[in-house]
Structures are given as structure tokens and as C-alpha cells.
Design a protein around this motif. Structure first.
Motif, PDB file in Angstrom:
ATOM      1  N   ASN A 290      -1.787 -16.045  -4.770  1.00 58.70           N
ATOM      2  CA  ASN A 290      -2.579 -16.957  -3.959  1.00 58.70           C
ATOM      3  C   ASN A 290      -3.382 -16.132  -2.956  1.00 58.70           C
ATOM      4  OD1 ASN A 290      -0.808 -16.501  -1.631  1.00 58.70           O
ATOM      5  ND2 ASN A 290       0.672 -17.769  -2.763  1.00 58.70           N
ATOM      6  N   LYS A 291      -4.214 -16.790  -2.186  1.00 56.95           N
ATOM      7  CA  LYS A 291      -5.112 -16.091  -1.267  1.00 56.95           C
ATOM      8  C   LYS A 291      -4.351 -15.216  -0.279  1.00 56.95           C
ATOM      9  CE  LYS A 291      -8.923 -16.911   1.973  1.00 56.95           C
ATOM     10  NZ  LYS A 291      -9.776 -17.948   2.605  1.00 56.95           N
ATOM     11  N   LEU A 292      -3.298 -15.756   0.284  1.00 59.39           N
ATOM     12  CA  LEU A 292      -2.508 -15.018   1.262  1.00 59.39           C
ATOM     13  C   LEU A 292      -1.896 -13.757   0.655  1.00 59.39           C
ATOM     14  CD1 LEU A 292      -0.963 -14.568   3.896  1.00 59.39           C
ATOM     15  CD2 LEU A 292       0.718 -16.239   3.100  1.00 59.39           C
ATOM     16  N   VAL A 293      -1.157 -13.919  -0.423  1.00 57.97           N
ATOM     17  CA  VAL A 293      -0.455 -12.787  -1.024  1.00 57.97           C
ATOM     18  C   VAL A 293      -1.445 -11.759  -1.564  1.00 57.97           C
ATOM     19  CG1 VAL A 293       1.084 -12.089  -2.900  1.00 57.97           C
ATOM     20  CG2 VAL A 293       1.615 -14.123  -1.540  1.00 57.97           C
ATOM     21  N   ASN A 294      -2.519 -12.210  -2.198  1.00 58.58           N
ATOM     22  CA  ASN A 294      -3.501 -11.264  -2.727  1.00 58.58           C
ATOM     23  C   ASN A 294      -4.171 -10.472  -1.618  1.00 58.58           C
ATOM     24  OD1 ASN A 294      -2.984 -12.012  -5.365  1.00 58.58           O
ATOM     25  ND2 ASN A 294      -4.570 -13.591  -5.396  1.00 58.58           N
ATOM     26  N   HIS A 295      -4.370 -11.095  -0.454  1.00 57.56           N
ATOM     27  CA  HIS A 295      -4.931 -10.364   0.680  1.00 57.56           C
ATOM     28  C   HIS A 295      -3.968  -9.285   1.162  1.00 57.56           C
ATOM     29  CE1 HIS A 295      -7.182 -10.571   4.809  1.00 57.56           C
ATOM     30  NE2 HIS A 295      -7.439  -9.463   4.142  1.00 57.56           N
ATOM     31  N   LEU A 296      -2.689  -9.587   1.160  1.00 54.87           N
ATOM     32  CA  LEU A 296      -1.691  -8.598   1.570  1.00 54.87           C
ATOM     33  C   LEU A 296      -1.673  -7.392   0.636  1.00 54.87           C
ATOM     34  CD1 LEU A 296       1.300 -10.922   2.526  1.00 54.87           C
ATOM     35  CD2 LEU A 296      -0.419  -9.892   4.024  1.00 54.87           C
ATOM     36  N   LYS A 297      -2.062  -7.592  -0.597  1.00 56.97           N
ATOM     37  CA  LYS A 297      -2.101  -6.498  -1.573  1.00 56.97           C
ATOM     38  C   LYS A 297      -3.391  -5.688  -1.482  1.00 56.97           C
ATOM     39  CE  LYS A 297       0.816  -8.917  -4.938  1.00 56.97           C
ATOM     40  NZ  LYS A 297       0.892  -9.461  -6.331  1.00 56.97           N
ATOM     41  N   ASP A 298      -4.396  -6.215  -0.772  1.00 58.16           N
ATOM     42  CA  ASP A 298      -5.698  -5.553  -0.662  1.00 58.16           C
ATOM     43  C   ASP A 298      -5.639  -4.368   0.305  1.00 58.16           C
ATOM     44  OD1 ASP A 298      -6.855  -7.271  -2.433  1.00 58.16           O
ATOM     45  OD2 ASP A 298      -7.834  -8.536  -0.932  1.00 58.16           O
ATOM     46  N   PRO A 299      -6.701  -3.539   0.328  1.00 55.10           N
ATOM     47  CA  PRO A 299      -6.755  -2.401   1.262  1.00 55.10           C
ATOM     48  C   PRO A 299      -6.643  -2.792   2.731  1.00 55.10           C
ATOM     49  CG  PRO A 299      -8.331  -2.047  -0.494  1.00 55.10           C
ATOM     50  CD  PRO A 299      -7.795  -3.454  -0.676  1.00 55.10           C
ATOM     51  N   ASP A 300      -6.995  -4.043   3.093  1.00 56.06           N
ATOM     52  CA  ASP A 300      -6.818  -4.497   4.473  1.00 56.06           C
ATOM     53  C   ASP A 300      -5.375  -4.333   4.933  1.00 56.06           C
ATOM     54  OD1 ASP A 300      -9.398  -5.229   5.012  1.00 56.06           O
ATOM     55  OD2 ASP A 300      -9.107  -7.357   4.571  1.00 56.06           O
ATOM     56  N   PHE A 301      -4.459  -4.489   3.993  1.00 57.81           N
ATOM     57  CA  PHE A 301      -3.045  -4.402   4.316  1.00 57.81           C
ATOM     58  C   PHE A 301      -2.389  -3.239   3.562  1.00 57.81           C
ATOM     59  CE2 PHE A 301      -3.993  -8.695   5.674  1.00 57.81           C
ATOM     60  CZ  PHE A 301      -3.299  -8.783   6.865  1.00 57.81           C
TER      61      PHE A 301
ATOM     62  N   LYS B 238      -2.663  -1.386  -5.280  1.00 59.21           N
ATOM     63  CA  LYS B 238      -3.153  -0.725  -6.493  1.00 59.21           C
ATOM     64  C   LYS B 238      -3.035   0.784  -6.359  1.00 59.21           C
ATOM     65  CE  LYS B 238      -6.322  -4.250  -8.258  1.00 59.21           C
ATOM     66  NZ  LYS B 238      -7.737  -4.563  -8.627  1.00 59.21           N
ATOM     67  N   ARG B 239      -3.334   1.299  -5.182  1.00 61.33           N
ATOM     68  CA  ARG B 239      -3.241   2.736  -4.932  1.00 61.33           C
ATOM     69  C   ARG B 239      -1.826   3.161  -4.575  1.00 61.33           C
ATOM     70  NH1 ARG B 239      -6.973   4.882  -0.506  1.00 61.33           N
ATOM     71  NH2 ARG B 239      -6.108   6.833  -1.326  1.00 61.33           N
ATOM     72  N   PHE B 240      -1.108   2.265  -3.912  1.00 58.20           N
ATOM     73  CA  PHE B 240       0.222   2.613  -3.401  1.00 58.20           C
ATOM     74  C   PHE B 240       1.223   1.530  -3.817  1.00 58.20           C
ATOM     75  CE2 PHE B 240      -2.985   4.148  -0.366  1.00 58.20           C
ATOM     76  CZ  PHE B 240      -2.752   5.522  -0.455  1.00 58.20           C
ATOM     77  N   PRO B 241       1.644   1.543  -5.087  1.00 60.72           N
ATOM     78  CA  PRO B 241       2.515   0.475  -5.596  1.00 60.72           C
ATOM     79  C   PRO B 241       3.948   0.516  -5.074  1.00 60.72           C
ATOM     80  CG  PRO B 241       2.184   2.154  -7.270  1.00 60.72           C
ATOM     81  CD  PRO B 241       1.263   2.492  -6.136  1.00 60.72           C
ATOM     82  N   PHE B 242       4.339   1.619  -4.431  1.00 61.72           N
ATOM     83  CA  PHE B 242       5.701   1.727  -3.919  1.00 61.72           C
ATOM     84  C   PHE B 242       5.715   2.146  -2.463  1.00 61.72           C
ATOM     85  CE2 PHE B 242       6.037   2.662  -8.456  1.00 61.72           C
ATOM     86  CZ  PHE B 242       6.970   1.710  -8.839  1.00 61.72           C
ATOM     87  N   SER B 243       6.680   1.641  -1.728  1.00 63.84           N
ATOM     88  CA  SER B 243       7.057   2.165  -0.418  1.00 63.84           C
ATOM     89  C   SER B 243       8.506   2.626  -0.526  1.00 63.84           C
ATOM     90  CB  SER B 243       6.929   1.106   0.667  1.00 63.84           C
ATOM     91  OG  SER B 243       5.583   0.731   0.856  1.00 63.84           O
ATOM     92  N   THR B 244       8.889   3.603   0.285  1.00 59.12           N
ATOM     93  CA  THR B 244      10.254   4.120   0.202  1.00 59.12           C
ATOM     94  C   THR B 244      10.858   4.321   1.588  1.00 59.12           C
ATOM     95  OG1 THR B 244       9.505   6.424   0.137  1.00 59.12           O
ATOM     96  CG2 THR B 244       9.860   5.319  -1.984  1.00 59.12           C
ATOM     97  N   ILE B 245      12.157   4.140   1.650  1.00 57.63           N
ATOM     98  CA  ILE B 245      12.939   4.517   2.823  1.00 57.63           C
ATOM     99  C   ILE B 245      13.956   5.555   2.357  1.00 57.63           C
ATOM    100  CG2 ILE B 245      14.469   3.769   4.675  1.00 57.63           C
ATOM    101  CD1 ILE B 245      13.417   0.924   4.238  1.00 57.63           C
ATOM    102  N   VAL B 246      13.847   6.757   2.871  1.00 57.61           N
ATOM    103  CA  VAL B 246      14.809   7.819   2.573  1.00 57.61           C
ATOM    104  C   VAL B 246      15.759   7.921   3.757  1.00 57.61           C
ATOM    105  CG1 VAL B 246      15.138  10.266   2.063  1.00 57.61           C
ATOM    106  CG2 VAL B 246      13.165   9.064   1.122  1.00 57.61           C
ATOM    107  N   ILE B 247      17.000   7.549   3.542  1.00 53.93           N
ATOM    108  CA  ILE B 247      18.004   7.560   4.612  1.00 53.93           C
ATOM    109  C   ILE B 247      18.530   8.977   4.780  1.00 53.93           C
ATOM    110  CG2 ILE B 247      20.255   6.678   5.345  1.00 53.93           C
ATOM    111  CD1 ILE B 247      19.629   4.184   3.604  1.00 53.93           C
TER     112      ILE B 247
ATOM    113  N   LEU C  44      10.291   6.598   6.489  1.00 52.41           N
ATOM    114  CA  LEU C  44       9.658   5.460   5.836  1.00 52.41           C
ATOM    115  C   LEU C  44       8.254   5.854   5.384  1.00 52.41           C
ATOM    116  CD1 LEU C  44       9.426   2.425   5.101  1.00 52.41           C
ATOM    117  CD2 LEU C  44       8.653   2.041   7.463  1.00 52.41           C
ATOM    118  N   THR C  45       7.980   5.645   4.089  1.00 49.55           N
ATOM    119  CA  THR C  45       6.662   5.941   3.529  1.00 49.55           C
ATOM    120  C   THR C  45       5.996   4.646   3.082  1.00 49.55           C
ATOM    121  OG1 THR C  45       7.364   8.125   2.773  1.00 49.55           O
ATOM    122  CG2 THR C  45       5.380   7.223   1.775  1.00 49.55           C
ATOM    123  N   ILE C  46       4.825   4.347   3.650  1.00 50.93           N
ATOM    124  CA  ILE C  46       3.993   3.211   3.268  1.00 50.93           C
ATOM    125  C   ILE C  46       2.567   3.729   3.118  1.00 50.93           C
ATOM    126  CG2 ILE C  46       3.108   0.933   3.918  1.00 50.93           C
ATOM    127  CD1 ILE C  46       5.594   0.545   5.643  1.00 50.93           C
ATOM    128  N   LYS C  47       1.876   3.356   2.056  1.00 47.78           N
ATOM    129  CA  LYS C  47       0.503   3.794   1.808  1.00 47.78           C
ATOM    130  C   LYS C  47       0.390   5.317   1.829  1.00 47.78           C
ATOM    131  CE  LYS C  47      -2.908   1.285   3.407  1.00 47.78           C
ATOM    132  NZ  LYS C  47      -3.823   0.521   4.300  1.00 47.78           N
TER     133      LYS C  47
END
Length: 224
Positions: free
Chosen positions: A110-121, A125-134, A151-154
Motif C-alpha cells: 500500500n502507499k504507506l508501506v511502499n513509501h517506507l521501502k523507498d529511498p526516503d526511508f 531495493k539497495r539495502f534488503p537487509f539490516s543487521t544487529i551484531v550483538i 546496528l547496520t541499516i542502509k
């Protein structure tokens, strides 16, 4: 599918802790998980595999328009392991499939979720995973722990520290944690007052919360 609130009222805070109130992970969602990275295969006999069907995160978002308006949703763990030694969690890796983001009604397209997946957030597509290494788990009291890690995001990594309740019993780890971050450190700048002027009531909080619920199970017979 329910209509979603305007994205202007969202603040990604990827969070709960009344996990018993949340629904179990849907089998349909598992089909949306991309192939995970190969780096999590570990031969150490003291590692416990995270149960991706029973583990998940919730996120909470907020806008700042005089009052704080929040939205929540889900995101799912694609892979992970915890290392247990002498009945205590010592380290581990949690990998999150960013393309599994859902709203509070488990809506995923939906519009909300697709926006969260966009480069704005999160630019999934470029960064399909985030990781937490304890990297460390310190005893506080009873089941209370202070967890440190990276913590790795983007593709951006920063150290984090957060509280968790962790129980190791009968070959199983149950963990509930709350992680709060400043999203702008991970280049999530959408409608942040730090980077945009004159946003007025459209300003979004820079805080992101993740409520993390993890079940990890025994892999080898000699694990205590």
C-alpha cells in the motif's frame, strides 16, 4: 485492506513488549523474505538458531505536530543465531528482511508501506537487509540484561546499547528487547527538522523504536 493514515503522520521507530498481544508470523509473509546473506552460517556448537516463524519486530512511528501521533507495524527476522555459554547469551547476529515491512493490519502493499521501502526511508531495493551484531550482554538483575552491539541499516553501522529481558531454559532462548535510535544517523532523513526547514506540523520525530521478540532453539545436544 484498510485505508492508511497519511505518511505525514508516520515516524518510523522500528519496537513492543507486550508481545503476547501480537499475532504470530504469517506463513504468507515468509514468502516475501529475500534470500538471506550467507554470513550467518556458524559451526560453533554453542550457537542456537533463531526461529524466524516465532520471532519478529514491531515498529512504531510518530509525527510531531504539537501532539505525538503514532503508527505501528511489523517487520520480520530472516536469519540469525545466538551464542550461549554457561546458560547465558553472550553474542549473536540478527538479520532483518527489510522488504517484509507491514503496517499494523499486516498490509504489505500500500502507499504507506511502499513509501517506507523507498529511498526516503529504507531504500530496500539497495539495502534488503539490516543487521544487529550483538557484541556483549551484561547482567543487570534477574532476566534483565544490557545488550551492546552494532546496528547496520542502509549499509551504515553504528554502535547501540539497549535493555532486554532474556531467559535461557530447556534448550531455548526467549528474548524481548527495546531498541531506540536516532534514525538520521542511518540516513533516514525524511521530514527531519535537522535537515528540512519550515515543516511546521509535518515534522517527524527523529527517534525510531524497535521492539524485538526472539525465540532461539537448541541446535546441538551438548548445549547447556
Amino acid at each position: 485492506m484498510n485505508n492508511k493514515p497519511s505518511i505525514n503522520y508516520l515516524l518510523l521507530i522500528i519496537i513492543p513488549m507486550v508481545f503476547s498481544c501480537y499475532e504470530p508470523v504469517k506463513e504468507d509473509n515468509k514468502k516475501n523474505l529475500p534470500a538471506s546473506s550467507p554470513a550467518l552460517h556458524v559451526k560453533n556448537k554453542k550457537y542456537m538458531l533463531i526461529d524466524t516463524k516465532a520471532s519478529f519486530l514491531t515498529w512504531q512511528g510518530a509525527s510531531l505536530n504539537g501532539l505525538i501521533n503514532t503508527q505501528t507495524g511489523y517487520i520480520y527476522i530472516s536469519n540469525g543465531e545466538l551464542m550461549v555459554e554457561n546458560g547465558q547469551v553472550k553474542s549473536g547476529t540478527i538479520e532483518v528482511g527489510m522488504n517484509t515491512i507491514e503496517d499494523k493490519n499486516h498490509g504489505s502493499d500500500n502507499k504507506l508501506v511502499n513509501h517506507l521501502k523507498d529511498p526516503d526511508f529504507f531504500d530496500t531495493k539497495r539495502f534488503p537487509f539490516s543487521t544487529i551484531v550483538i557484541t556483549g550482554v551484561a547482567l543487570v538483575n534477574g532476566e534483565d540484561r544490557k545488550v551492546t552491539g552494532d546496528l547496520t541499516i542502509k549499509g551504515i553501522t553504528h554502535a547501540v546499547t539497549f535493555p532486554a529481558k532474556i531467559k535461557v531454559k530447556n534448550g531455548m532462548v526467549t528474548a524481548n528487547a527495546q531498541l531506540v535510535i536516532d534514525r538520521t544517523k542511518w540516513d533516514v532523513r525524511y521530514k527531519s527538522a535537522k535537515f528540512y526547514n519550515n515543516l511546521a506540523n509535518q515534522t517527524m520525530s527523529d527517534s525510531i523504536k524497535f521492539y524485538i521478540h526472539i525465540i532461539a532453539k537448541k541446535q546441538t545436544p551438548d548445549l547447556r
